[in-house]
Design an enzyme around this catalytic site. Sequence first.
Site, short mmCIF file in Angstrom:
data_model
loop_
_atom_site.label_atom_id
_atom_site.label_comp_id
_atom_site.label_asym_id
_atom_site.label_seq_id
_atom_site.Cartn_x
_atom_site.Cartn_y
_atom_site.Cartn_z
N ASP A 107 -1.08 1.86 7.81
CA ASP A 107 -1.38 1.59 6.40
C ASP A 107 -2.34 2.68 5.89
O ASP A 107 -3.41 2.90 6.46
CB ASP A 107 -2.04 0.21 6.29
CG ASP A 107 -2.24 -0.24 4.85
OD1 ASP A 107 -2.38 0.62 3.97
OD2 ASP A 107 -2.29 -1.46 4.63
N ASN A 114 3.89 10.86 -1.02
CA ASN A 114 5.03 10.15 -1.58
C ASN A 114 4.85 8.63 -1.55
O ASN A 114 5.35 7.93 -2.44
CB ASN A 114 6.30 10.52 -0.81
CG ASN A 114 7.46 9.60 -1.15
OD1 ASN A 114 8.06 9.70 -2.22
ND2 ASN A 114 7.78 8.68 -0.25
N LYS A 137 -0.11 5.95 -11.54
CA LYS A 137 0.63 7.22 -11.56
C LYS A 137 0.07 8.17 -12.63
O LYS A 137 0.14 9.39 -12.48
CB LYS A 137 2.12 6.96 -11.79
CG LYS A 137 2.81 6.31 -10.61
CD LYS A 137 2.70 7.14 -9.35
CE LYS A 137 3.51 6.57 -8.21
NZ LYS A 137 3.48 7.41 -6.98
N TYR A 191 1.08 -0.12 -11.99
CA TYR A 191 1.77 1.02 -11.38
C TYR A 191 1.67 2.25 -12.27
O TYR A 191 1.37 3.36 -11.81
CB TYR A 191 3.22 0.65 -11.12
CG TYR A 191 4.08 1.77 -10.59
CD1 TYR A 191 4.00 2.18 -9.26
CD2 TYR A 191 4.98 2.44 -11.42
CE1 TYR A 191 4.79 3.20 -8.77
CE2 TYR A 191 5.78 3.46 -10.94
CZ TYR A 191 5.67 3.84 -9.61
OH TYR A 191 6.46 4.86 -9.14
N ILE A 231 12.86 8.09 -1.15
CA ILE A 231 12.64 9.49 -1.50
C ILE A 231 11.97 10.23 -0.36
O ILE A 231 12.34 11.37 -0.03
CB ILE A 231 11.80 9.59 -2.79
CG1 ILE A 231 12.60 9.08 -3.99
CG2 ILE A 231 11.35 11.03 -3.03
CD1 ILE A 231 11.79 8.99 -5.27
#
Length: 263
Positions: free
Chosen positions: A60, A87, A155, A151, A17
């Site tokens: 990183d 992103n 988010k 995860y 993306i």
Amino acid sequence: MRLKDKVIVITGSTTGIGKAIAQRCVKEGAKVVVHGLEEAWGQEVLRELGEDNAALHIEDLTQDGCAERLVKTALNRFGKLDALVNNAAWVVTSSIDDTDKTFLQKVLEINTIAPLLLIKAALPELEKTGGGVLNIGSVNAWSGEPQLLAYSISKGGLMTMTRNLGDSLFRDYGVKVNQINPGWVLTETEIQRKKDQGLSDAWYESIPAMYAPAGRIIWPKEIAAAAVFWLSDESGPVSGQVMELEQYPMIGRNAPKDTSTIK
């Protein structure tokens, strides 16, 4: 061109993306800082975009001072900063059984804390240009799949951060903060991730309707098209908003009739 002369830092843009957003931004007249961990992939993107249009920063995000160095790359190369796209993320499977404190801290450091530190580092420059931040989240922020526990937590935190800072930073600094929550996207890493989980090499060519009513999942360039709106002046004074980009409603979806599995 909708982003003419804007300078945009895009994390995680050597692939997927992020790469699609960088490509679309340059087509719309912007200069971009491409970021990632893979030097070879980064150099390939740089050659495609052209060195007049892009700078490359390989590091990183969890390294101390990385956020400041990314901002400095934009300033040294292009003289200003108009927007930041957070992103980069670690998409990793985990459940309640294998999510311990150390693992969760690592996921949060990459997916939630690093974006906050980048916003802090970029804020003085974004205030000068009346710029904005676009966070790339996930529909998993709403609850997530059972095997995406850590995860999904990360988010969810990012989404709350967007709404919080979208209010306070716009009022106090004139800097907008918004977010896109993509659904299932056909990135290079997603193709490989599903193959590693035992699916066939062509798994994405026949997706059941319960997962993708269109018969396919979303392409990175389709997320990038939406990103341009939020990065351009067309989005006006809108801040603190989260846009879902998926093929079906995340809340109140009817149970699908097709219950076949992906092969």
